[in-house]
Write a protein that holds these residues in place. Structure first.
Motif, PDB file in Angstrom:
ATOM      1  N   ALA A   1      -5.474   6.716 -15.912  1.00 52.52           N
ATOM      2  CA  ALA A   1      -4.895   7.968 -15.412  1.00 52.52           C
ATOM      3  C   ALA A   1      -3.552   7.773 -14.742  1.00 52.52           C
ATOM      4  O   ALA A   1      -2.685   8.632 -14.838  1.00 52.52           O
ATOM      5  N   VAL A   2      -3.358   6.636 -14.080  1.00 51.72           N
ATOM      6  CA  VAL A   2      -2.119   6.446 -13.348  1.00 51.72           C
ATOM      7  C   VAL A   2      -0.900   6.509 -14.255  1.00 51.72           C
ATOM      8  O   VAL A   2       0.168   6.977 -13.855  1.00 51.72           O
TER       9      VAL A   2
ATOM     10  N   GLN B   1       0.247  10.034 -14.788  1.00 49.97           N
ATOM     11  CA  GLN B   1       0.625  10.803 -13.604  1.00 49.97           C
ATOM     12  C   GLN B   1       2.139  10.988 -13.544  1.00 49.97           C
ATOM     13  O   GLN B   1       2.914  10.135 -13.967  1.00 49.97           O
ATOM     14  N   THR B   2       2.532  12.124 -12.959  1.00 50.18           N
ATOM     15  CA  THR B   2       3.936  12.341 -12.667  1.00 50.18           C
ATOM     16  C   THR B   2       4.333  11.430 -11.511  1.00 50.18           C
ATOM     17  O   THR B   2       3.578  11.257 -10.553  1.00 50.18           O
TER      18      THR B   2
ATOM     19  N   SER C   1       0.420   1.224  -8.169  1.00 50.10           N
ATOM     20  CA  SER C   1       0.678   2.370  -9.049  1.00 50.10           C
ATOM     21  C   SER C   1       1.521   2.012 -10.260  1.00 50.10           C
ATOM     22  O   SER C   1       1.849   2.895 -11.063  1.00 50.10           O
TER      23      SER C   1
ATOM     24  N   LEU D   1      -1.997  14.988  -3.640  1.00 47.98           N
ATOM     25  CA  LEU D   1      -2.085  13.823  -4.520  1.00 47.98           C
ATOM     26  C   LEU D   1      -3.356  13.870  -5.367  1.00 47.98           C
ATOM     27  O   LEU D   1      -4.366  14.463  -4.973  1.00 47.98           O
ATOM     28  N   THR D   2      -3.315  13.198  -6.492  1.00 45.71           N
ATOM     29  CA  THR D   2      -4.531  13.025  -7.287  1.00 45.71           C
ATOM     30  C   THR D   2      -5.474  12.082  -6.546  1.00 45.71           C
ATOM     31  O   THR D   2      -5.046  11.313  -5.683  1.00 45.71           O
ATOM     32  N   PRO D   3      -6.756  12.098  -6.859  1.00 41.59           N
ATOM     33  CA  PRO D   3      -7.692  11.167  -6.216  1.00 41.59           C
ATOM     34  C   PRO D   3      -7.274   9.706  -6.386  1.00 41.59           C
ATOM     35  O   PRO D   3      -7.459   8.897  -5.471  1.00 41.59           O
ATOM     36  N   GLU D   4      -6.700   9.359  -7.558  1.00 46.37           N
ATOM     37  CA  GLU D   4      -6.262   7.983  -7.786  1.00 46.37           C
ATOM     38  C   GLU D   4      -5.137   7.597  -6.834  1.00 46.37           C
ATOM     39  O   GLU D   4      -5.148   6.512  -6.248  1.00 46.37           O
ATOM     40  N   PHE D   5      -4.161   8.486  -6.665  1.00 45.28           N
ATOM     41  CA  PHE D   5      -3.054   8.196  -5.764  1.00 45.28           C
ATOM     42  C   PHE D   5      -3.515   8.181  -4.301  1.00 45.28           C
ATOM     43  O   PHE D   5      -3.018   7.392  -3.494  1.00 45.28           O
ATOM     44  N   GLN D   6      -4.442   9.044  -3.946  1.00 41.82           N
ATOM     45  CA  GLN D   6      -4.987   9.005  -2.590  1.00 41.82           C
ATOM     46  C   GLN D   6      -5.649   7.659  -2.314  1.00 41.82           C
ATOM     47  O   GLN D   6      -5.470   7.076  -1.234  1.00 41.82           O
TER      48      GLN D   6
END
Length: 360
Positions: free
Chosen positions: A23-24, A27-28, A60, A256-261
């Motif tokens: 997913a990363v 991501q934008t 990231s 933020l997305t859960p991944e970025f969090q």
């Protein structure tokens, strides 16, 4: 099969071969800014911000970056809470007790007199009620908090004259980091002054300050306090373990997305551990250098420590009488501390006491 299951069973090579990227990569890109309350010269404290930034970028794959700005670059050192609250920046790195002028509760996010040690603070924040209680308070300021590292027990500061009794404190003009300590010292006759670390040396040199406290040997040597104040006292009873914090704009974090969090959370943890380890590694070396340069180490007398404790307890009682929220957090911290001290009698304290009595 969902994405997580696919990654688990096929591995990253299989995922890429199947044409499905984690997913990363979809991501934008995100770009944040962090405003620190500290100068770049303090590679321990300011350095934890840089460690966070580097770790976040690596986690990231360069999709999430956070630039780190020293005190004064984007705003004054003590302007960072307003900047977070107003969404001027996404993050800040600071000592929460700098902001007790807004509310005395901020002190519990950093250090209070005769408070928690570094390990106790970490335990209270992450596995006691500390983080939950503080973030409930910080919500009023649009803040989520994460540890930026802990200094450990600090030194008692630099003095231009010897401090032998409580009487020697009366009229003393002293730079203090902030928080409830200043109120306790005022009860002992000290004229408390809160100013950024970068301004202290000149004030001591000119005599507009008689004393200062900052952190410990490694940082204090860099700031050159030993050149203008020869007496170095210990321990810093007002900072048994000072927690530095990453303040995160709550709205920016929620977006933020859960991944970025998860990456933000992981990067703060890496940075916090690194900062505390640096202090433990570098302080002994710096202390030897300071003593070699004729610094005069002095222990605070029991009389003075007892007076400080009495004054501090009076300050806590006064704030509890005015604020139910203050009382709730303070009482929770003290209950946690009592258990920690009890455990320490059978573990760290007993072990350390023996080790200081033998020759290695």
């Amino acid at each position: 099969m969902d994405r997580r299951s696919l990654i688990k069973h096929a591995g990253i090579a299989g995922v890429l071969a199947a044409g499905v990227a984690p997913a990363v990569h979809a991501q934008t890109a995100v770009r944040w800014r962090m405003a620190s309350s500290f100068p770049k010269s303090l590679d321990t404290i300011f350095g934890s911000g840089e460690t966070f930034s580097k770790t976040l970028k690596a986690l990231s794959g360069g999709k999430f970056e956070c630039s780190v700005h020293a005190a004064g670059e984007l705003m004054p050192p003590f302007g960072v809470v307003d900047a977070i609250q107003n969404s001027t920046v996404e993050m800040a790195q600071t000592a929460p007790y700098y902001f007790t002028g807004k509310n005395s509760i901020f002190a519990f996010g950093c250090a209070v007199p005769f408070g928690l040690t570094a390990r106790q603070m970490d335990a209270w924040m992450e596995h006691g009620n500390g983080r939950k209680l503080m973030d409930a308070f910080y919500a009023e300021y649009n803040i989520k908090s994460r540890s930026a590292g802990n200094t450990g027990t600090q030194m008692g500061g630099w003095y231009r004259k010897e401090i032998n009794t409580v009487e020697d404190l009366k009229g003393l003009k002293m730079r203090m980091g902030g928080g409830l300590f200043g109120e306790a010292m005022q009860k002992l006759g000290v004229v408390s002054q809160n100013m950024p670390a970068g301004e202290v040396y000149q004030a001591l040199e000119k005599g507009t300050l008689d004393a200062c406290e900052f952190v410990g040997p490694y940082d204090d040597e860099k700031l050159g306090f030993n050149k203008v104040a020869p007496y170095y006292y210990y321990p810093g009873w007002w900072e048994g373990g000072a927690e530095l914090e990453f303040f995160i704009n709550a709205k920016a974090y929620a977006a933020l997305t859960p991944e970025f969090q998860a990456m933000v959370d992981a990067a703060t943890a890496v940075a916090a551990r690194d900062m505390t380890a640096k202090y433990d590694a570098f302080n002994p070396i710096a202390l030897k250098k300071l003593v070699g340069a004729k610094t005069q180490l002095k222990a605070f007398s029991k009389e003075l420590m007892d007076a400080g404790f009495k004054a501090s307890m009076e300050v806590f009682a006064e704030h509890e009488a005015k604020s139910p929220e203050f009382k709730k957090i303070h009482q929770d911290m003290r209950a946690f501390q009592r258990d920690q001290i009890l455990w320490g009698r059978f573990s760290e304290f007993r072990y350390d006491s023996y080790m200081t009595s033998v020759k290695l």
